[in-house]
Enzyme design. Structure first.
Site, PDB file in Angstrom:
ATOM      1  N   SER A 153      23.205  28.480  18.962  1.00 27.07           N
ATOM      2  CA  SER A 153      24.001  27.350  19.429  1.00 27.07           C
ATOM      3  C   SER A 153      23.982  27.250  20.949  1.00 27.07           C
ATOM      4  O   SER A 153      24.097  26.147  21.492  1.00 27.07           O
ATOM      5  CB  SER A 153      25.439  27.458  18.919  1.00 27.07           C
ATOM      6  OG  SER A 153      26.052  28.645  19.365  1.00 27.07           O
ATOM      7  N   GLU A 154      23.844  28.396  21.657  1.00 23.83           N
ATOM      8  CA  GLU A 154      23.761  28.364  23.117  1.00 23.83           C
ATOM      9  C   GLU A 154      22.858  29.484  23.610  1.00 23.83           C
ATOM     10  O   GLU A 154      22.775  30.561  23.005  1.00 23.83           O
ATOM     11  CB  GLU A 154      25.144  28.551  23.780  1.00 23.83           C
ATOM     12  CG  GLU A 154      26.211  27.588  23.333  1.00 23.83           C
ATOM     13  CD  GLU A 154      26.052  26.181  23.847  1.00 23.83           C
ATOM     14  OE1 GLU A 154      25.191  25.964  24.717  1.00 23.83           O
ATOM     15  OE2 GLU A 154      26.793  25.299  23.373  1.00 23.83           O
ATOM     16  N   THR A 155      22.216  29.218  24.750  1.00 21.59           N
ATOM     17  CA  THR A 155      21.507  30.246  25.510  1.00 21.59           C
ATOM     18  C   THR A 155      21.958  30.142  26.961  1.00 21.59           C
ATOM     19  O   THR A 155      22.069  29.041  27.510  1.00 21.59           O
ATOM     20  CB  THR A 155      19.986  30.076  25.412  1.00 21.59           C
ATOM     21  OG1 THR A 155      19.581  30.257  24.044  1.00 21.59           O
ATOM     22  CG2 THR A 155      19.255  31.091  26.279  1.00 21.59           C
TER      23      THR A 155
END
Length: 297
Positions: A59-61
């Site tokens: 969902s995020e980096t």
């Protein structure tokens, strides 16, 4: 005819960045919310970071675009597989633990698009490191009738599914989140929403997630966070929403003395996550604490 063989053979490309993978708000790899961490993204532009985030698929980096290790200060950007976001709590915890693994525990400052975020990392000698982030100042307002109506329609919920003691609010802790309190644990568990419709609603109103909560007790909540605008059906742990939720409780006057609020998330997804939200009535900033573990490649 010009011979291009030599030019092709000697052409160089920028090396691929090292991508670390951590799961945040858990003590085991099977739980929590996975995040990508790139500790040296100084050679990447926004398009390249977005491509890496899409390849990672979490969902995020988090990307460190500038670093001053001696001062323990880092410039960070966050990307979902579809877009950049101003702040991400679980990727911040993952990044902070990754930095603690390399620099040792202590204080960090992360310069993010949402503002400067202070983070403290610590270890207790057993188990994974933990990180406590302090949010930017939170704020919360009552949701407008149209905002609520559109969201309930996309979720397939009705007004009777909501807890009347916890009114719908739009809360901010680095990003805007709509907070909706379910009247029962069963309503929270039965989440089956219209992905495209909710994404359209969230884009229209500028929300990062919808923070669905159920109050087990005054100091313990369960949460689920649909994230269709990031290309993800649901987040197993959402630190930014937890910060906003702490500000929501403060705005409603439900925290009258310094308190730690336990938030259990991801249980219905099979990735249980534990977030601790520290709220002080006279302080608009909220603390969010969790552990993170390195995931095997």
């Amino acid at each position: 005819m010009t011979d291009t063989t030599a030019a092709t053979d000697t052409a160089t490309t920028a090396p691929a960045p090292e991508i670390l993978r951590y799961s945040a708000f858990t003590r085991t790899p099977e739980g929590g919310n996975p995040a990508g961490v790139v500790l040296d993204a100084s050679g990447l532009d926004a398009a390249a970071m977005l491509a890496v985030a899409a390849e990672v698929g979490y969902s995020e980096t988090a990307f460190v675009t500038a670093a001053d290790p001696d001062a323990r200060r880092f410039t960070v950007r966050y990307f979902s597989p579809l877009a950049e976001v101003a702040f991400c709590g679980h990727a911040t915890v993952a990044l902070a633990v990754a930095l603690a693994d390399r620099l040792g525990p202590g204080d960090l400052t992360l310069d993010t698009p949402a503002g400067a975020i202070a983070v403290t990392t610590a270890t207790d000698g057993a188990g994974p490191a933990r990180a406590t982030l302090t949010s930017v100042p939170t704020r919360s307002r009552q949701a407008l009738a149209g905002e609520l109506e559109d969201t309930l329609a996309a979720l397939g919920w009705s007004a009777s599914d909501l807890d009347p003691a916890l009114p719908p609010h739009v809360a901010f802790g680095g990003n805007d989140h709509l907070v909706l309190a379910a009247a029962s644990r069963e309503r929270l568990a039965a989440l089956d929403y219209d992905f495209d419709a909710l994404a359209d609603v969230m884009r229209r109103y500028g929300w990062t997630t919808v923070d669905l909560v159920w109050r087990e007790s005054p100091r313990r909540f369960h949460a689920r966070n649909p994230f269709p605008v990031g290309g993800v059906v649901e987040d197993p742990a959402t630190g930014a929403a937890a910060a906003a939720f702490g500000g929501y409780l403060r705005a409603l006057g439900l925290v009258t003395e310094p308190a730690d609020i336990a938030v259990r998330q991801g249980e219905d997804m099979g990735r249980p996550s534990d977030l601790v939200v520290g709220v002080t009535p006279e302080d608009a900033r909220v603390r969010v604490t969790g552990t993170a573990v390195l995931l095997p490649h």
